[in-house]
Scaffold this active site. Structure first.
Site, PDB file in Angstrom:
ATOM      1  N   SER A 168       0.845  -1.197   0.000  1.00 54.23           N
ATOM      2  CA  SER A 168       0.000   0.000   0.000  1.00 54.23           C
ATOM      3  C   SER A 168       0.876   1.241   0.000  1.00 54.23           C
ATOM      4  O   SER A 168       2.069   1.169  -0.315  1.00 54.23           O
ATOM      5  CB  SER A 168      -0.930  -0.028   1.217  1.00 54.23           C
ATOM      6  OG  SER A 168      -1.917   0.981   1.107  1.00 54.23           O
ATOM      7  N   ASN A 169       0.298   2.378   0.339  1.00 52.97           N
ATOM      8  CA  ASN A 169       1.062   3.626   0.358  1.00 52.97           C
ATOM      9  C   ASN A 169       0.620   4.467   1.551  1.00 52.97           C
ATOM     10  O   ASN A 169      -0.257   4.069   2.308  1.00 52.97           O
ATOM     11  CB  ASN A 169       0.873   4.364  -0.970  1.00 52.97           C
ATOM     12  CG  ASN A 169      -0.591   4.653  -1.237  1.00 52.97           C
ATOM     13  OD1 ASN A 169      -1.230   5.398  -0.511  1.00 52.97           O
ATOM     14  ND2 ASN A 169      -1.134   4.004  -2.265  1.00 52.97           N
ATOM     15  N   ARG A 170       1.189   5.653   1.698  1.00 54.98           N
ATOM     16  CA  ARG A 170       0.975   6.430   2.916  1.00 54.98           C
ATOM     17  C   ARG A 170      -0.244   7.339   2.872  1.00 54.98           C
ATOM     18  O   ARG A 170      -0.444   8.158   3.764  1.00 54.98           O
ATOM     19  CB  ARG A 170       2.225   7.250   3.213  1.00 54.98           C
ATOM     20  CG  ARG A 170       3.421   6.364   3.555  1.00 54.98           C
ATOM     21  CD  ARG A 170       4.668   7.187   3.765  1.00 54.98           C
ATOM     22  NE  ARG A 170       4.488   8.181   4.807  1.00 54.98           N
ATOM     23  CZ  ARG A 170       5.155   9.338   4.875  1.00 54.98           C
ATOM     24  NH1 ARG A 170       6.025   9.634   3.941  1.00 54.98           N
ATOM     25  NH2 ARG A 170       4.927  10.171   5.851  1.00 54.98           N
ATOM     26  N   SER A 171      -1.063   7.250   1.839  1.00 60.20           N
ATOM     27  CA  SER A 171      -2.234   8.134   1.767  1.00 60.20           C
ATOM     28  C   SER A 171      -3.210   7.848   2.912  1.00 60.20           C
ATOM     29  O   SER A 171      -3.536   6.693   3.191  1.00 60.20           O
ATOM     30  CB  SER A 171      -2.947   7.910   0.427  1.00 60.20           C
ATOM     31  OG  SER A 171      -4.212   8.511   0.477  1.00 60.20           O
ATOM     32  N   ALA A 204      -4.970   7.490  -3.824  1.00 62.26           N
ATOM     33  CA  ALA A 204      -3.625   7.104  -4.245  1.00 62.26           C
ATOM     34  C   ALA A 204      -3.718   5.647  -4.669  1.00 62.26           C
ATOM     35  O   ALA A 204      -3.773   4.741  -3.830  1.00 62.26           O
ATOM     36  CB  ALA A 204      -2.644   7.280  -3.097  1.00 62.26           C
TER      37      ALA A 204
END
Ligand code: CTP
Length: 410
Positions: A217-220, A284
């Site tokens: 995943s990502n930091r959004s 994101a």
């Protein structure tokens, strides 16, 4: 707490009836006041048995009205007909908590206390938040009264299920302040600039499963997307919020579609675009996903692990095609998260993805972008326009984006 544009400068009458839930209204008055509202509180006699008028006066910073007959100094109104003035100047009348007794009075047009008289005189929108014991809330007399009020366009804010002061559980609890605030915004926004328009907003970072326990995943955080959804509701739009965010409460009034992966988000977006005015892709979205999802937890080994990744579909490129085929969505807004060559990369994305507006973030700034409540962005449009917004709250930036969408519709 910051002021809320929709509420700032508004006058709201809050009617408080005699219920153990009336203490919760103190918090509501506090939050409304902090949002910029001038709150005139009217308490019934029974309400004053639970909470002192001084408590409401302390949080609203305004007189509290308690009696139809007494003069200003005694907690009454400046003149015996001043309730008409109070009602005329109000933008909204909310009765929370509303007891069975006051609901019955409203349904039958009784006018024997200051709150009932004011409700009869008011021409502004009226909302009631019933709060009572579960058995009382089920009573056919109460239900019939609520139906009468609904048929007269009174907004009924549904109570919640929970535990009562009696120790019993059931349907009848006054919702929490955040829900009541959301309902006030929803109702006040109904005639806004985007009334009758459907907006689809995506938010959060998608998650691509690796095995039953892990994902990429990502930091959004989803905060900017949620702020856009709230701003759209404030402007009266019907909002579908397609979210991969995990720990955010959705704005009251939005239809939430929870998704995890880029593929699921794409499916939900395409499904909801029918007859939509605008799509705002604030999510994101993962560009790559694991080529194989292991059915079992991947066990560690003595050697390094290499994960083959494959591309996900670019949702905005699919939407570009859909829009060309069907004409919907009428407006497409994208985001660009960049760590270098902001304007150049953003301009390329705007053109390549066929966007009307593009909101570009420099993700290297620590007071903007992921996780935090503020953002600084560049807004690019299809005519080559470029607008810079320096550090502002995500709520303000959401409101700006919604304003620009309104401008495009004009
Ligand atoms: N986006 C999308 N589908 C993807 C990836 C991104 O629709 N698979 C959308 C995002 O929601 C955003 C815009 O495209 O509105 C730009 O996202 P960004 O991550 O900045 O750009 P990418 O297209 O992924 O390009 P790059 O990774 O090269 O920056």
């Amino acid at each position: 707490m910051d002021t809320i544009a929709l509420l700032d400068g508004k006058r709201i009458i809050l009617g408080v009836c005699g219920s153990i839930a009336s203490y919760k209204s103190l918090d509501l008055v506090s939050k409304l006041t902090q949002s910029g509202v001038a709150v005139d509180v009217i308490m019934t006699e029974a309400a004053q048995r639970f909470v002192a008028p001084l408590a409401f006066q302390s949080v609203s910073g305004r007189p509290v009205y308690t009696d139809l007959w007494q003069s200003d100094a005694d907690g009454g109104l400046p003149t015996h007909i001043a309730h008409i003035g109070l009602a005329e100047e109000a933008d909204f009348l909310l009765i929370a908590p509303a007891t069975a007794n006051t609901i019955a009075k409203l349904a039958h047009g009784l006018a024997d206390d200051l709150l009932a008289v004011t409700a009869l005189a008011a021409k502004c929108p009226l909302a009631i938040a019933p709060a009572m014991d579960g058995a009382m809330y089920e009573n056919p007399a109460l239900r019939a009264n609520l139906e009468v009020l609904r048929s007269r366009d009174v907004h009924v804010i549904e109570p919640e299920i929970g535990r009562f002061a009696s120790g019993l559980s059931g349907l009848g609890r006054l919702p929490e302040t955040s829900t009541l605030m959301g309902q006030v915004r929803r109702i006040l926004g109904l005639d806004g600039e985007l009334s009758g328009h459907k907006l689809v907003v995506t938010a959060g970072g998608t998650r691509e499963a690796l095995d039953p326990v892990r994902y990429l995943s990502n930091r959004s955080s989803g905060k900017q997307g949620y702020a856009i959804a709230q701003a759209a509701l404030d402007a009266g739009a019907e909002v579908v919020l397609i979210s991969a965010a995990q720990h955010l409460a959705p704005p009251i009034g939005a239809r939430l579609v929870s998704v995890d992966s880029a593929g699921a988000m794409q499916e939900a977006v395409l499904e909801n675009l029918v007859e939509s005015t605008a799509l705002v892709m604030a999510a994101a979205v993962a560009d790559y996903k694991p080529a194989d999802v292991s059915q079992q937890k991947i066990k560690k080994a003595d050697h390094d692990l290499t994960l083959p990744l494959e591309r996900t579909a670019d949702i905005l490129m699919t939407v570009k095609q859909r829009r060309a085929d069907t004409g919907y969505p009428m407006i497409v807004v994208g985001f660009a998260a960049e760590s270098e060559n902001l304007v150049e990369n953003a301009t390329d994305k705007l053109q390549r993805k066929g966007l009307d507006l593009l909101i570009a973030n420099d993700i290297t700034a620590n007071d903007a972008g992921f996780q935090v409540d503020t953002n600084r962005v560049l807004v690019l449009d299809m005519d080559g326009g470029l607008h810079k917004i320096d550090r502002r709250s995500k709520a303000d930036i959401g409101a700006y984006i919604i304003e620009r969408i309104g401008g495009l519709l004009d």
